[in-house]
Design an enzyme around this catalytic site. Structure first.
Site, mmCIF file in Angstrom:
data_model
loop_
_atom_site.group_PDB
_atom_site.id
_atom_site.type_symbol
_atom_site.label_atom_id
_atom_site.label_comp_id
_atom_site.label_asym_id
_atom_site.label_seq_id
_atom_site.Cartn_x
_atom_site.Cartn_y
_atom_site.Cartn_z
ATOM 1 N N LYS A 33 0.774 -1.176 0.024
ATOM 2 C CA LYS A 33 0.001 -0.065 0.011
ATOM 3 C C LYS A 33 1.022 1.177 0.053
ATOM 4 C CE LYS A 33 -0.270 -0.228 5.052
ATOM 5 N NZ LYS A 33 -1.050 -0.779 6.286
ATOM 6 N N ARG A 59 -9.748 0.347 15.770
ATOM 7 C CA ARG A 59 -9.686 0.994 14.684
ATOM 8 C C ARG A 59 -10.573 0.420 13.403
ATOM 9 N NH1 ARG A 59 -4.278 1.603 11.288
ATOM 10 N NH2 ARG A 59 -4.857 -0.580 10.795
ATOM 11 N N TYR A 83 17.060 29.589 7.465
ATOM 12 C CA TYR A 83 15.906 30.196 8.000
ATOM 13 C C TYR A 83 16.012 30.494 9.542
ATOM 14 C CZ TYR A 83 13.705 30.314 3.298
ATOM 15 O OH TYR A 83 13.487 30.412 2.264
ATOM 16 N N MET A 90 12.969 24.034 1.695
ATOM 17 C CA MET A 90 12.285 23.415 0.828
ATOM 18 C C MET A 90 13.080 22.354 -0.086
ATOM 19 S SD MET A 90 9.449 24.619 -1.884
ATOM 20 C CE MET A 90 8.362 25.593 -0.523
HETATM 21 C C1 PLP Z 1 -0.100 -1.780 6.670
HETATM 22 C C2 PLP Z 1 -0.669 -3.185 7.240
HETATM 23 C C3 PLP Z 1 0.218 -4.047 7.579
HETATM 24 C C4 PLP Z 1 1.750 -4.145 7.126
HETATM 25 O O1 PLP Z 1 2.234 -3.552 8.313
HETATM 26 P P1 PLP Z 1 3.805 -3.269 8.686
HETATM 27 O O2 PLP Z 1 4.003 -2.746 10.135
HETATM 28 O O3 PLP Z 1 4.263 -2.450 7.665
HETATM 29 O O4 PLP Z 1 4.357 -4.739 8.597
HETATM 30 C C5 PLP Z 1 -0.389 -5.437 7.950
HETATM 31 N N1 PLP Z 1 -1.545 -5.562 7.850
HETATM 32 C C6 PLP Z 1 -2.584 -4.391 7.869
HETATM 33 C C7 PLP Z 1 -3.990 -4.691 7.988
HETATM 34 C C8 PLP Z 1 -2.037 -3.214 7.649
HETATM 35 O O5 PLP Z 1 -2.961 -2.166 7.358
#
Ligand code: PLP
Length: 356
Positions: free
Chosen positions: A35, A130, A253, A301
């Site tokens: 992802k 969650r 800055y 930047m």
């Molecule tokens: C992002 C995610 C993972 C991977 O997590 P890592 O800590 O990067 O290994 C696994 N399961 C779910 C449901 C996630 O959202």
């Protein structure tokens, strides 16, 4: 002059990390989590390099569709599932596996009683609060899904605190998980990267590593190397100016850094426009010509300043590495008060990704 900022992606390291993960996972299958543009590493090239994974995990429909459009045939799971009839139809057409974590999503499936057979991952919330069905709701959710066409049902949960090795939350979640799933005989998945590399016996038929694939450690007390992982992304750029800054002068800055001695300051072409956190603290290391030098002044930047006083080898064009090989991203994350996940995902669009 060598080139300005780019993220060099070591695909061999990716494959090395996948095999390290396989060893660690034992007989469990590996769902490679790609992802968020593969944590900044490039969604499609990363998935192609990880062709040996048993499946891919993405957060959103568009990411799954992009993988299919690139010709990837492996199973792909949408970790957040779908949120409309249109999305469900598209996911079904493209053979995407779905997380089901909310009654709304069960309703969508019930509206399509003749939908083709899908792989549905029911998410059990074991304490993260969650996504997922609380253990008390899970039984009902499972019954509703089983009443549909013969979808293939699997179960997952997600660990909230596995990156803190001594946190009792993980055991508490595992206990709730065992109680919720007792007597059921569906394939299961629990472990993310910290769950896989931590001390707890997490178990499950599938593991879902993300960060570990990219060669970073999820633990604050271990580096990737300690886990047998190699960094995949090296964020590298060049020095674009070298200047003398007399004692008492200030840099950047806000003038937040003052030279305590006559200094040599290298200006490096990387800034928050490239995804560096502006919160990088003074003293954070930058690998200039292969040697650590401290960041001075605020991140701009497009530039940062680095103290290279006493060095004679630094000139315009000298390579400067922000993180990666030789400078662990998890160490840099600490200098910005954040986690390696955020640094990797933040690399901005203008930074080209280059396979090595
Ligand atoms: C992002 C995610 C993972 C991977 O997590 P890592 O800590 O990067 O290994 C696994 N399961 C779910 C449901 C996630 O959202």
């Amino acid at each position: 002059m060598s080139r300005l900022i780019r993220a060099v992606i070591d695909t061999q390291a990716l494959r090395h990390n996948l095999s390290t993960i396989r060893v660690r996972a034992g007989s469990a299958r590996v769902m490679a989590v790609v992802k968020a543009n593969a944590y900044g590493h490039g969604l499609v090239p990363t998935a192609l390099a990880l062709a040996g994974a048993d499946a891919f995990g993405v957060a959103r429909l568009e990411e799954g569709l992009a993988l299919r459009a690139a010709g990837i045939k492996a199973p792909i799971m949408l970790l957040e599932g779908v949120f409309s009839a249109e999305q469900l139809g598209e996911a079904a057409r493209q053979n995407l596996e779905l997380a089901v974590h909310d009654p709304f999503q069960i309703g969508l499936l019930e509206n399509f009683p003749r939908l083709k057979r899908l792989v549905l991952w029911i998410k059990v919330d074991t304490g993260m609060n969650r996504l997922g069905f609380a253990p008390s709701e899970f039984v009902g959710a499972l019954a509703r899904l089983r009443a549909l066409v013969a979808h293939e049902i699997r179960l997952l949960t997600h660990l909230a605190c596995a990156d803190e090795r001594a946190n009792p939350m993980t055991q508490m979640q595992l206990t709730r998980w065992r109680e919720a799933t007792r007597g059921l005989n569906y394939p299961t998945s629990i472990a993310n990267s910290p769950g896989l590399f931590g001390d707890a016996q997490v178990g499950g038929d599938w593991v879902r590593p993300g960060l570990a694939l990219y060669g970073a450690s999820p633990f604050s007390d271990r580096l990737a190397g300690d886990l047998g992982l190699k960094p995949v992304m090296t964020l590298t750029t060049s020095v674009i100016a070298v200047r003398r800054v007399p004692r008492g002068e200030r840099v950047g800055y806000g003038g937040v850094w003052m030279a305590e001695r006559d200094s040599i300051i290298a200006i490096v072409a990387a800034g928050y426009g490239d995804g560096l956190p502006r919160s990088f603290e003074n003293g954070a290391p930058v690998l200039v010509g292969g040697v650590r030098a401290p960041l001075v002044g605020r991140v701009s930047m497009d530039m940062i300043a680095v103290d290279v006083t006493g060095r004679t080898d630094v000139r315009v064009g000298t390579e400067a590495v922000l993180w990666g090989a030789g400078l662990p991203v998890e160490e840099m994350a600490r200098h910005a008060g954040t986690i390696p996940y955020e640094l990797l995902c933040s690399v901005s669009q203008r930074v080209p990704l280059e396979p090595r």
